[in-house]
Design a protein around this motif. Structure first.
Motif, PDB file in Angstrom:
ATOM      1  N   PHE A  30       1.048  -1.296  -0.103  1.00  0.00           N
ATOM      2  CA  PHE A  30      -0.119   0.134  -0.033  1.00  0.00           C
ATOM      3  C   PHE A  30       0.819   1.326  -0.029  1.00  0.00           C
ATOM      4  O   PHE A  30       0.510   2.167  -0.732  1.00  0.00           O
ATOM      5  CB  PHE A  30      -0.891   0.111   1.123  1.00  0.00           C
ATOM      6  N   ALA A  31       2.043   1.196   0.644  1.00  0.00           N
ATOM      7  CA  ALA A  31       2.814   2.344   0.758  1.00  0.00           C
ATOM      8  C   ALA A  31       3.569   2.563  -0.790  1.00  0.00           C
ATOM      9  O   ALA A  31       3.424   3.727  -1.103  1.00  0.00           O
ATOM     10  CB  ALA A  31       3.914   2.175   1.564  1.00  0.00           C
ATOM     11  N   ALA A  32       3.919   1.634  -1.486  1.00  0.00           N
ATOM     12  CA  ALA A  32       4.505   1.585  -2.708  1.00  0.00           C
ATOM     13  C   ALA A  32       3.239   2.196  -3.605  1.00  0.00           C
ATOM     14  O   ALA A  32       3.566   2.950  -4.241  1.00  0.00           O
ATOM     15  CB  ALA A  32       4.915   0.258  -3.306  1.00  0.00           C
ATOM     16  N   PHE A  33       2.149   1.669  -3.556  1.00  0.00           N
ATOM     17  CA  PHE A  33       1.150   1.968  -4.453  1.00  0.00           C
ATOM     18  C   PHE A  33       0.949   3.362  -4.168  1.00  0.00           C
ATOM     19  O   PHE A  33       0.804   4.573  -5.146  1.00  0.00           O
ATOM     20  CB  PHE A  33      -0.418   1.200  -4.039  1.00  0.00           C
ATOM     21  N   LEU A  34       0.631   4.024  -2.902  1.00  0.00           N
ATOM     22  CA  LEU A  34       0.429   5.505  -2.748  1.00  0.00           C
ATOM     23  C   LEU A  34       1.160   6.416  -3.329  1.00  0.00           C
ATOM     24  O   LEU A  34       1.105   7.505  -3.871  1.00  0.00           O
ATOM     25  CB  LEU A  34       0.047   5.614  -1.109  1.00  0.00           C
ATOM     26  N   LEU A  35       2.480   6.011  -3.211  1.00  0.00           N
ATOM     27  CA  LEU A  35       3.769   6.907  -3.745  1.00  0.00           C
ATOM     28  C   LEU A  35       3.606   6.916  -5.296  1.00  0.00           C
ATOM     29  O   LEU A  35       3.898   8.061  -5.428  1.00  0.00           O
ATOM     30  CB  LEU A  35       5.122   6.144  -3.259  1.00  0.00           C
ATOM     31  N   LYS A  44      -5.674  11.616 -15.549  1.00  0.00           N
ATOM     32  CA  LYS A  44      -6.715  10.689 -15.469  1.00  0.00           C
ATOM     33  C   LYS A  44      -6.000   9.468 -15.796  1.00  0.00           C
ATOM     34  O   LYS A  44      -5.817   8.564 -15.129  1.00  0.00           O
ATOM     35  CB  LYS A  44      -7.804  11.047 -16.169  1.00  0.00           C
ATOM     36  N   LYS A  45      -5.238   9.547 -16.951  1.00  0.00           N
ATOM     37  CA  LYS A  45      -4.493   8.237 -17.537  1.00  0.00           C
ATOM     38  C   LYS A  45      -3.504   7.779 -16.651  1.00  0.00           C
ATOM     39  O   LYS A  45      -3.609   6.480 -16.297  1.00  0.00           O
ATOM     40  CB  LYS A  45      -3.811   8.530 -18.822  1.00  0.00           C
ATOM     41  N   GLY A  46      -2.975   8.653 -15.835  1.00  0.00           N
ATOM     42  CA  GLY A  46      -1.951   8.208 -15.001  1.00  0.00           C
ATOM     43  C   GLY A  46      -2.466   7.350 -13.690  1.00  0.00           C
ATOM     44  O   GLY A  46      -2.061   6.271 -13.441  1.00  0.00           O
ATOM     45  N   ARG A  47      -3.712   7.886 -13.408  1.00  0.00           N
ATOM     46  CA  ARG A  47      -4.350   7.432 -12.070  1.00  0.00           C
ATOM     47  C   ARG A  47      -5.020   5.956 -12.630  1.00  0.00           C
ATOM     48  O   ARG A  47      -4.815   5.032 -11.564  1.00  0.00           O
ATOM     49  CB  ARG A  47      -5.415   8.282 -11.588  1.00  0.00           C
ATOM     50  N   VAL A  48      -5.278   6.083 -13.756  1.00  0.00           N
ATOM     51  CA  VAL A  48      -6.094   4.773 -14.111  1.00  0.00           C
ATOM     52  C   VAL A  48      -4.987   3.687 -14.322  1.00  0.00           C
ATOM     53  O   VAL A  48      -5.171   2.537 -13.941  1.00  0.00           O
ATOM     54  CB  VAL A  48      -6.939   5.003 -15.358  1.00  0.00           C
ATOM     55  N   LEU A  53      -2.965  -1.325 -12.698  1.00  0.00           N
ATOM     56  CA  LEU A  53      -1.786  -2.354 -12.716  1.00  0.00           C
ATOM     57  C   LEU A  53      -1.391  -2.860 -11.297  1.00  0.00           C
ATOM     58  O   LEU A  53      -1.043  -3.816 -10.874  1.00  0.00           O
ATOM     59  CB  LEU A  53      -0.337  -1.577 -12.976  1.00  0.00           C
ATOM     60  N   PHE A  54      -1.408  -2.007 -10.328  1.00  0.00           N
ATOM     61  CA  PHE A  54      -1.297  -2.401  -8.731  1.00  0.00           C
ATOM     62  C   PHE A  54      -2.349  -3.250  -8.213  1.00  0.00           C
ATOM     63  O   PHE A  54      -2.366  -4.145  -7.534  1.00  0.00           O
ATOM     64  CB  PHE A  54      -1.568  -1.152  -7.867  1.00  0.00           C
TER      65      PHE A  54
END
Length: 494
Positions: A30-35, A44-48, A53-54
């Motif tokens: 979760f820490a890696a994901f949040l970073l 939007k594309k980056g968030r999606v 992928l995560f």
């Protein structure tokens, strides 16, 4: 010295150690994901892409190659929904919808119910068909219902199909709700994807409260009570007195609520921190004064799904009272079967369906007679209603939890014929911590909603560093009290 092989072993799938919200690995994940999410949150594309992928990796860590199933499900329903929307002939649209239902239900049936029906066939024909012993893909019951609701809503013209495949894969694989729900509707979730990511103090406070309370309910209350008391009772009820069995049933009622609602709360809190609002899945269900109210408060996403896509299409209450009662019973039977391939679950669903029908008769009679209770009579009836509803739900939990009908009836037999109330003092001395946590759990459950709002506002007013320090301290406390091995959530099997 850095051990690369050990790191690699942590990153790959391990059937004996699936990723869970309450596992140590999840905190690093979760820490890696949040970073990564924060780094790409401005588009939007980056968030999606980051979230998807995560999420797919999360699913891989939970059930290995079955991650491909959710990708396949997304491909199939993304395209079918677009074809349904574009088709001009009603016959073509209906055929495509039926194909979608057959594909989704067929996959669910194959993995979840094949061995069940093989067993029935063998029993009826004295056959010897070998069970397949298929591994149930994690979360298949949840994302199958999400797929079905999406294509049905498109068919009904209630929503427009999404234009980009990644948006739909993101919705379906969204890891906070992937394995244990809530069952999220596309109409609630997909419009939020295009909104800019903005996190305010209310989101931080609400998310923090949901995550912390969810972890507390799951690890401190549910896991402890189950592993130190409830499992002993249900493993062999005949070895315990009726008083122990009754307390074990009360304990399981708290265990399954804290386990499932705790996990759901964590899903809502994580979603809130990442800019998404998911509808609540529980609303203090044991405060219900009728079985109808209970199903408006318990597993809300499933009960509303069953209402909109099973009960209403069957005719709902539009075809007379008798048909309404039949529809309620059928819907709850299906709801019971959704939980698992077992006659216990079907019986559990049937009991709730019958109770809902009886409650409808009661409400209809009161309305017809014009009876309305007020004042102290209303309060007394409400308290009685809560007690009766809670004990009926507890009675049904016996069949939900017991491995077989024999075990369920054995437990009931002990309560009725071998109660032995005189051992209460010895029992209390042996399980003081368990009964203390049970009392705490029920007290917290019956606190008014204002207490929850107060906690959320307190956390919202704290600076970011204060929230971080609070979470770190809370996790440290959990590490001290949690069991050696994380307990697999109850609804993980569904």
């Amino acid at each position: 010295m850095f051990d690369f092989n050990k790191l690699l072993s942590e990153l790959v799938y391990d059937k004996n150690d699936p990723i869970l919200f309450n596992s140590a690995f999840f905190f690093y994940y979760f820490a890696a994901f949040l970073l990564c999410y924060l780094l790409f949150s401005h588009t939007k594309k980056g968030r999606v892409w980051v979230f998807t992928l995560f999420s797919l990796y999360f699913f891989y860590k939970a059930c290995n190659e079955y991650v491909l199933l959710i990708v396949l499900a997304a491909i199939v329903d993304f395209n079918l929904s677009r074809w349904i929307h574009r088709a001009e002939k009603q016959s073509v649209r209906k055929s495509l919808l039926i194909f979608s239902i057959v594909i989704n239900v067929g996959l669910l049936f194959y993995f979840k119910y094949t061995d069940f029906f093989i067993g029935i066939t063998n029993d009826l024909t004295n056959g010897n068909i070998r069970p397949l012993h298929l591994l149930l893909p994690i979360g298949i019951s949840f994302y199958t219902f999400e797929n079905l609701s999406y294509t049905i809503d498109v068919y009904r013209g209630e929503i427009e199909p999404v234009d980009e495949f990644m948006d739909y894969l993101f919705f379906l694989s969204f890891f906070p709700k992937l394995m244990m729900g809530p069952i999220v509707r596309a109409s609630d979730f997909i419009p939020q994807i295009s909104k800019p990511y903005v996190l305010n103090s209310e989101d931080i406070g609400k998310g923090m409260y949901l995550i912390v309370s969810g972890l507390f309910k799951k690890i401190v209350i549910s896991d402890f009570i189950y592993q130190n008391f409830v499992q002993y009772i249900f493993d062999d009820p005949s070895r315990h007195t009726g008083l122990e069995c009754l307390l074990g049933v009360y304990g399981y009622a708290l265990v399954i609520y804290c386990d499932f609602s705790g996990y759901s709360d964590m899903a809502l809190g994580i979603a809130r921190w990442t800019g998404f609002k998911i509808p609540a899945n529980f609303n203090s269900p044991y405060q219900s004064s009728s079985i109808t109210e209970f199903w408006r408060r318990w597993h809300i996403s499933l009960s509303s799904w069953l209402r909109d896509y099973i009960y209403i299409p069957l005719g709902g209450n539009r075809k007379g009272k008798v048909r309404q009662y039949v529809n309620l019973s059928l819907t709850m039977l299906i709801g019971g079967f959704w939980h698992g391939a077992s006659w216990n679950f079907i019986f559990w669903g049937g009991l709730h369906g019958l109770a809902l029908a009886v409650d409808k008769v009661r409400l209809t009679w009161l309305h017809k007679k014009g009876i309305l209770f007020t004042g102290w009579k209303s309060t007394v009836l409400k308290v009685l209603g809560i007690l009766i509803t809670f004990h009926f739900v507890c009675f049904c939990w016996i069949f939900f939890k017991a491995a077989t009908f024999h075990d369920a009836w054995a437990l009931i037999h002990q309560i009725v014929y071998d109660f032995q109330p005189g051992i209460w003092q010895e029992l209390y001395q042996g399980y003081t911590a368990v009964f203390g946590l049970m009392l705490l759990g029920f007290v917290l459950h019956f606190l008014p909603p204002t207490s929850e709002l107060l906690a959320e506002r307190t956390l919202a007013r704290m600076p970011v560093w204060g929230n971080v320090a609070f979470l770190v301290a809370f996790v440290w406390v959990l590490v001290q009290v949690k069991t050696t091995q994380p307990m697999i959530p109850i609804y993980f099997q569904f």
